[in-house]
Design a protein around this motif. Structure first.
Motif, PDB file in Angstrom:
ATOM      1  N   UNK A   1      41.743  21.233   6.362  1.00  0.00           N
ATOM      2  CA  UNK A   1      42.537  21.325   7.596  1.00  0.00           C
ATOM      3  C   UNK A   1      42.077  20.313   8.644  1.00  0.00           C
ATOM      4  N   UNK A   2      40.763  20.224   8.849  1.00  0.00           N
ATOM      5  CA  UNK A   2      40.254  19.295   9.855  1.00  0.00           C
ATOM      6  C   UNK A   2      40.605  17.856   9.498  1.00  0.00           C
ATOM      7  N   UNK A   3      40.578  17.554   8.213  1.00  0.00           N
ATOM      8  CA  UNK A   3      40.904  16.193   7.780  1.00  0.00           C
ATOM      9  C   UNK A   3      42.362  15.864   8.038  1.00  0.00           C
ATOM     10  N   UNK A   4      43.235  16.854   7.846  1.00  0.00           N
ATOM     11  CA  UNK A   4      44.672  16.604   7.999  1.00  0.00           C
ATOM     12  C   UNK A   4      45.069  16.510   9.470  1.00  0.00           C
ATOM     13  N   UNK A   5      44.579  17.448  10.275  1.00  0.00           N
ATOM     14  CA  UNK A   5      45.064  17.542  11.655  1.00  0.00           C
ATOM     15  C   UNK A   5      44.277  16.681  12.641  1.00  0.00           C
ATOM     16  N   UNK A   6      43.054  16.310  12.309  1.00  0.00           N
ATOM     17  CA  UNK A   6      42.261  15.514  13.240  1.00  0.00           C
ATOM     18  C   UNK A   6      42.531  14.021  13.114  1.00  0.00           C
ATOM     19  N   UNK A   7      42.963  13.589  11.922  1.00  0.00           N
ATOM     20  CA  UNK A   7      43.233  12.168  11.713  1.00  0.00           C
ATOM     21  C   UNK A   7      44.687  11.981  11.309  1.00  0.00           C
ATOM     22  N   UNK A   8      45.378  11.030  11.929  1.00  0.00           N
ATOM     23  CA  UNK A   8      46.780  10.756  11.554  1.00  0.00           C
ATOM     24  C   UNK A   8      46.832   9.990  10.223  1.00  0.00           C
TER      25      UNK A   8
ATOM     26  N   UNK B   1      51.072   8.433   2.074  1.00  0.00           N
ATOM     27  CA  UNK B   1      50.427   8.191   0.779  1.00  0.00           C
ATOM     28  C   UNK B   1      49.088   8.921   0.704  1.00  0.00           C
ATOM     29  N   UNK B   2      48.326   8.912   1.776  1.00  0.00           N
ATOM     30  CA  UNK B   2      47.048   9.599   1.801  1.00  0.00           C
ATOM     31  C   UNK B   2      47.218  11.109   1.763  1.00  0.00           C
ATOM     32  N   UNK B   3      48.260  11.616   2.416  1.00  0.00           N
ATOM     33  CA  UNK B   3      48.514  13.053   2.406  1.00  0.00           C
ATOM     34  C   UNK B   3      48.794  13.549   0.984  1.00  0.00           C
ATOM     35  N   UNK B   4      49.477  12.728   0.200  1.00  0.00           N
ATOM     36  CA  UNK B   4      49.736  13.108  -1.198  1.00  0.00           C
ATOM     37  C   UNK B   4      48.434  13.291  -1.957  1.00  0.00           C
ATOM     38  N   UNK B   5      47.480  12.402  -1.712  1.00  0.00           N
ATOM     39  CA  UNK B   5      46.188  12.526  -2.375  1.00  0.00           C
ATOM     40  C   UNK B   5      45.406  13.738  -1.928  1.00  0.00           C
ATOM     41  N   UNK B   6      45.536  14.121  -0.652  1.00  0.00           N
ATOM     42  CA  UNK B   6      44.818  15.285  -0.144  1.00  0.00           C
ATOM     43  C   UNK B   6      45.382  16.574  -0.737  1.00  0.00           C
ATOM     44  N   UNK B   7      46.719  16.654  -0.826  1.00  0.00           N
ATOM     45  CA  UNK B   7      47.349  17.881  -1.307  1.00  0.00           C
ATOM     46  C   UNK B   7      47.394  17.977  -2.831  1.00  0.00           C
TER      47      UNK B   7
END
Length: 501
Positions: A321-328, A332-338
Motif C-alpha cells: 500500500x505504501x509503495x502504491x499510494x506514496x509514489x506516483x 507499467x510499474x503498477x502491473x508489476x506490483x499487482x
C-alpha cells in the motif's frame, strides 16, 4: 603414558625429511630482500611458487619449450598491477628464481639433516627443475619440471584433506596383500584419525547450515557441498566393504592352513586388524547417516526457514500500500506490483503436439462386430469372388490329387511338388488365403456347407465328397517368395464327415 614402539614412530623418517626438503628452495627465496621501483617489498616466495605453477601448466598443455623469457612474460603479466618492475629487473628476478630451483652448476640441490631412524646425519639430493634442451640458433635454454618439482606442486595442492581416507584405504589394501600386518594396523589408526576429523567437520557444517543459510544462493552452495561429501563417503563405504571382506578371507585362509599355530603373531595381528577395521567402519557408517540427515532434514529445514522468515517480515501495508499510494507509479510499474496477487492467466489454445497424444478411436455400429478374420461372405453377382471361388476349386483339386497320387502330407511338400511340375500357384496371394481359411475351419467336410448359401469355398469343399480334410500346425515357417510367408501345415485326409468323427 602407554607403551610406544619407537621403531614405528621413526619408521620412514628419511622419506619425510625428503618431502620437507622440497620446500627448502621456497624458503631460500623468502629470505631474499628484493624491492620494486616504488621501494615496495617483492614476495619472492610467491613468485617462485607462481613460476612452478607456470611450468606445471605448460606441462599440462604439452608446451615443452619453456625458457626464461617465457617465465618473464608470465610474471610480468601477473605482477603488472601489483609491482612496478622494469624488464631488466624482472629478467634478473627470473634468473634468481630459476637458479634457486636449479643451481647454475647443474648439481642437484642438497639438504642435510639428522636421521632419527638410523641415528646418523644424512644428505638428501633433489631436483626441482631440469634443463630440457638448448636452442643453438637462438642461444636459448629451455627448462621443465623434474619429478621432485611435480611432487612439490602436488604437495601444495589441497588434496590430502579431502581424499586422505581414500588414499589410506588404498595403502591398507596394498599392505594387506604384501602381508605387512604391522604397517596395516598403523594405517587403520591413521584412518581412524581421518574419520574423527571428518566427524568434527560435519558438526561444524551442521552449525554453519543452521545459522548461515539466508538466501537461495547460500542454500545451493551448501547443497552442492553436502552432495559431494555424500558421494565421497559412499565410495569410501564401498571400499570399506571390500576391505572387510578381504581381511575376512585372509583370516580364514590363515586358519585353514593351520598358520594360526605356526605364525601365531601374524594371526593375532590379522584378528586385531579385523577388529580395528570394523570399529573404524562403524564410525564411518555413522558419518554417512549423519550426512544423509544433513541433506534431507537440516538443509530442508534451513530452506523452509528462509520462506517463513520472508512471510513474517512481509507487511502488506508497508510493502504494497505504501509503495502504491506514496509514489506516483506509471501503469507499467503498477502491473508489476499487482501481478503476484492476481490469478495466473490461462488461455485455451490448440497445440500441434495434440496429434501425438494418445487417442481413443471407437467405431459406432448398430450391429455387433464379427471378429472372424476370414469371414466367408456371399458372392452373388460379384465377379471377383466368383473368380476366387474358381481358383480355390482348382487349388483343392490339385491338392487332393497330390495327396492321393504323390503322397504329399505337408504344405512345404506340396509347394516343392508344384516346383517339380512347374506349377507356381504359391506365387499368388490367394494361395496363402486359401490355406489360412482352411486352417481356421479345420476339419473341413461337406457337412459344413449351408444348403441355402453359396460361398467362395463351396465348390472347393464339394470336391471332398465323403472325406474330411484336417490341417495341423507345424513349427517351421515357409518362405518361398520374398513377399509372402506362412506357417507349415500337416494334411490329413480321412473317410467320413467331421460330425461322424
Amino acid at each position: 603414558m602407554g607403551f610406544i614402539n619407537l621403531t614405528d614412530v621413526t619408521s620412514g623418517y628419511k622419506e619425510r625429511l625428503r618431502r620437507l626438503a622440497l620446500f627448502d628452495p621456497l624458503y631460500d627465496l623468502d629470505r631474499k630482500r628484493e624491492r620494486d621501483q616504488d621501494n615496495q617489498p617483492i614476495d619472492m616466495k610467491g613468485l617462485g611458487l607462481l613460476t612452478l605453477l607456470f611450468f606445471f601448466e605448460q606441462k599440462l598443455l604439452r608446451h615443452y619449450k619453456t625458457s626464461r623469457e617465457d617465465v618473464a612474460d608470465f610474471l610480468k603479466e601477473m605482477t603488472n598491477t601489483t609491482y612496478r618492475i622494469d624488464d631488466r629487473q624482472l629478467s634478473r628476478l627470473v634468473q634468481v628464481i630459476i637458479e634457486t630451483f636449479r643451481p647454475q652448476t647443474g648439481v642437484k640441490r642438497q639438504y642435510t639433516a639428522f636421521d632419527w631412524e638410523t641415528k646418523t646425519d644424512t644428505a638428501l639430493t633433489y631436483s626441482i627443475l631440469k634443463s630440457d634442451h638448448f636452442d643453438r640458433e637462438q642461444q636459448r635454454q629451455y627448462y621443465t619440471l623434474d619429478e621432485d618439482g611435480l611432487e612439490l606442486i602436488f604437495a601444495t595442492k589441497e588434496f590430502y584433506s579431502e581424499f586422505q581416507l581414500s588414499i589410506n584405504q588404498l595403502m591398507l589394501r596394498k599392505q594387506l596383500e604384501k602381508g605387512e600386518y604391522k604397517g596395516a594396523l598403523r594405517q587403520i589408526n591413521e584412518m581412524r584419525i581421518d574419520v574423527e576429523s571428518l566427524d568434527t567437520r560435519l558438526d561444524q557444517l551442521k552449525h554453519e547450515i543452521s545459522r548461515s543459510i539466508i538466501s537461495e544462493e547460500t542454500f545451493e552452495r551448501y547443497k552442492q557441498l553436502l552432495d559431494d561429501i555424500y558421494l565421497r563417503l559412499e565410495r569410501e563405504e564401498e571400499e570399506f566393504q571390500t576391505l572387510r571382506q578381504f581381511v575376512l578371507e585372509t583370516k580364514n585362509r590363515l586358519y585353514a592352513k593351520d598358520l594360526h599355530i605356526k605364525e601365531h603373531e601374524s594371526y593375532g595381528l590379522i584378528i586385531k586388524i579385523a577388529s580395528e577395521l570394523e570399529s573404524v567402519h562403524y564410525t564411518h557408517t555413522g558419518l554417512l547417516n549423519q550426512t544423509w540427515e544433513l541433506k534431507n532434514t537440516t538443509l530442508v529445514k534451513a530452506q523452509e526457514s528462509i520462506y517463513y522468515t520472508g512471510v513474517d517480515v512481509f507487511n502488506f501495508d508497508t510493502d504494497i500500500n505504501a509503495k502504491i499510494f506514496s509514489e506516483p507509479l506509471p501503469l507499467e510499474a503498477m502491473t508489476g506490483v499487482f501481478a503476484p496477487f492476481l490469478q495466473v492467466e490461462t488461455n485455451s489454445r490448440f497445440s500441434p503436439l495434440t496429434f501425438m497424444a494418445e487417442q481413443a478411436i471407437i467405431e459406432q455400429k448398430d450391429a455387433p462386430t464379427d471378429v472372424d478374420t476370414y469371414k466367408i461372405v456371399d458372392f452373388k453377382d460379384d465377379p471377383y469372388l466368383q473368380k476366387t471361388s474358381a481358383y480355390y476349386e482348382a487349388l483343392m483339386q490339385d491338392l487332393l490329387e497330390a495327396m492321393t497320387t504323390r503322397q504329399v502330407t505337408t504344405l512345404s511338400d506340396y509347394i516343392d511338388d508344384q516346383n517339380k511340375r512347374n506349377v507356381n500357384l504359391y506365387q499368388s496371394k490367394a494361395f496363402y488365403h486359401f490355406f489360412l481359411i482352411l486352417h481356421q475351419r479345420s476339419p473341413v467336410a461337406n457337412s459344413d456347407l449351408e444348403d441355402d448359401r453359396q460361398t467362395v469355398l463351396t465348390s472347393a469343399i464339394y470336391l471332398l465328397k465323403n472325406q474330411t480334410l484336417s490341417l495341423t500346425e507345424r513349427p517351421e515357417i515357409i518362405r518361398k517368395t520374398t513377399r509372402y510367408s506362412i506357417q507349415d501345415f500337416t494334411f490329413e485326409l480321412t473317410e467320413g464327415t467331421a460330425d461322424a468323427l
